[in-house]
Scaffold this active site. Structure first.
Site, PDB file in Angstrom:
ATOM      1  CE1 TYR A 121      -4.011  -3.028   0.322  1.00 29.72           C
ATOM      2  CE2 TYR A 121      -3.656  -3.317   2.637  1.00 29.72           C
ATOM      3  CZ  TYR A 121      -3.341  -2.735   1.233  1.00 29.72           C
ATOM      4  OH  TYR A 121      -2.157  -1.880   1.101  1.00 29.72           O
TER       5      TYR A 121
ATOM      6  CE  LYS B 184      -4.016   0.053 -15.952  1.00 28.87           C
ATOM      7  NZ  LYS B 184      -2.922   0.904 -16.477  1.00 28.87           N
TER       8      LYS B 184
ATOM      9  CG  ASP C 264      -1.078   3.817 -15.841  1.00 29.71           C
ATOM     10  OD1 ASP C 264      -2.050   4.656 -15.672  1.00 29.71           O
ATOM     11  OD2 ASP C 264      -0.870   3.238 -16.989  1.00 29.71           O
TER      12      ASP C 264
ATOM     13  CG  ASP D  40      -0.852   0.873   0.721  1.00 31.31           C
ATOM     14  OD1 ASP D  40      -0.300   1.549   1.517  1.00 31.31           O
ATOM     15  OD2 ASP D  40      -0.063  -0.150   0.303  1.00 31.31           O
TER      16      ASP D  40
ATOM     17  CG  ASP E  62       4.009   5.237   1.283  1.00 28.94           C
ATOM     18  OD1 ASP E  62       2.956   5.280   2.046  1.00 28.94           O
ATOM     19  OD2 ASP E  62       4.842   4.455   1.411  1.00 28.94           O
TER      20      ASP E  62
END
Ligand code: NAD
Ligand code: IPM
Ligand code: MN
Length: 343
Positions: free
Chosen positions: A120, A166, A198, A222, A226
């Site tokens: 970001y 990751k 993942d 982020d 969700d």
């Protein structure tokens, strides 16, 4: 002392759910001074800037910021977008720790999302050959402070921390894991594991109840938040607190401006009201009052859910039910049982 709270209602359903939070806040036994400021798309319309100087100055001077949501389809292809104001505000207030609790049934977890670094905030642009790039950058100090937040929180809860990265591919993730290793040495009482993002996403869908605290970088957090919201009642109920080491925190729902339902009076105010509960606890030190509000919200969710939660209540009818319960419910802080797991 009177606490100063700046409201940034924003766009879409933001003002609809913020109005309900203000109604609830004004019914509670706390001394607050509230002011509302333009932010997001409405601020672009009025001033050309999603985070006008006056709005930022008011936030800096406040004890807490209560934020609705920003974003509207009409800005999707614009150069100046509402979301840029949100991203800048987080950095300006240095609220690096974004706590996103998800609880429902046997699921009770908190995602601790790094909020002011990573993709970001890295360099982005267009090279002469037309290639477009975003870059993901982290310093060890940035990783260390969010890792400590995660471990501290895990220690106050069930003592389990999952660090998500990751590291099989990304350099920033390898730094992340190395720094988390170092911090873990100070928390021998916390059981820590590492998961790749993942498979962590899959496990959140299939085994959410196994997680306690998840600490992760900005973009992974982020997306995973969700996912966590989806397994714990949906975006309409997912709250967040963004905290720094000093200065005001930002309290906002995980969801956005929901243009598809804006203006219809059917948005679920739960995420916003739970964000208000986080504000009461973290900014005002009113943990008992926060627990009471959470209980009233749970009661309203069971009795008069909004359409997204399987019912037909309007936004304001839902809040009425919360207010009724706040006025009549037994005082949970007087019971011996811990009312809920700490966030
Ligand atoms: P969204 O979270 O706004 O909506 C996703 C879906 O969830 C929609 O179907 C919406 O109706 C539903 N939903 C969300 N909140 C709800 C609520 N309180 N009650 C009932 N249903 C609810 O995500 P999106 O549609 O991808 O994004 C819309 C805009 O919001 C975009 O401009 C995006 O950038 C912005 N956004 C802002 C924030 C923020 O301000 N913190 C967060 C996420 C997205
Ligand atoms: C969130 C939102 C924001 C984010 C957007 C609107 C910039 O999705 O708060 O989760 O990506 O952080
Ligand atoms: Mn998001």
């Amino acid at each position: 002392m009177t606490a100063r709270i700046v409201c940034l209602p924003g766009d879409g359903i933001g003002p609809e759910v913020t109005a309900e939070a203000v109604r609830v806040l004004e019914s509670l036994p706390v001394e607050v001074e509230l002011e509302s400021r333009p932010f997001g798309g409405v601020a672009i319309d009025a001033t050309g800037d999603p985070l006008p100087d006056d709005t930022l100055a008011a936030c800096r001077d406040a004890d807490a910021v209560l934020l609705g949501a920003v974003g509207a389809p009409r800005f999707d292809r614009a150069d100046i977008r509402p979301e840029q104001g949100l991203i800048r505000l987080r950095r300006e207030l240095d609220v690096y720790a974004n706590l996103r609790p998800a609880r429902q049934g046997d699921v009770d977890l908190v995602i601790v999302r790094e909020l002011v670094g990573g993709l970001y905030y890295g360099a982005r642009g267009v090279r002469p050959d037309g290639t477009v790039f975003d870059t993901c950058e982290y310093t060890a100090a940035q990783v260390e402070r969010i890792a400590r937040r995660g471990f501290d929180l895990a220690r106050s809860r069930r003592g389990r921390l999952t660090s998500v990265d990751k590291a099989n591919v990304l350099a920033t993730s390898r730094l992340w894991r190395e720094v988390v290793d170092g911090v873990a040495a100070d928390y021998p009482d916390v059981e820590r594991d590492d998961q790749l993002v993942d498979s962590a996403a899959m496990r959140l869908v299939t085994h959410a109840h196994e997680f306690d605290v998840i600490v992760t970088e900005n973009m992974f957090g982020d997306i995973l938040s969700d996912v966590a919201a989806a397994v714990a009642g949906g975006l309409g109920v997912a709250a967040s607190a963004s905290l720094g080491d000093a200065g005001p925190g930002i309290f906002e729902p995980v969801h956005g401006s929901a243009p598809d339902i804006a203006g219809r009076g059917i948005a679920n105010p739960t995420a916003m009201l739970r964000s208000l509960a986080l504000l009461l606890e973290h900014a005002l030190g009113e943990a008992a009052l926060a627990a009471r509000l959470e209980a009233a919200i749970d009661g309203a969710l069971a009795a008069v859910p909004t359409p997204d939660a399987g019912g037909s209540a309007s936004t304001s009818a839902f809040t009425d039910a919360v207010l009724e319960r706040l006025a009549t419910e037994e005082e949970p802080w007087k019971t011996e049982e811990p009312w809920r797991t700490r966030v």
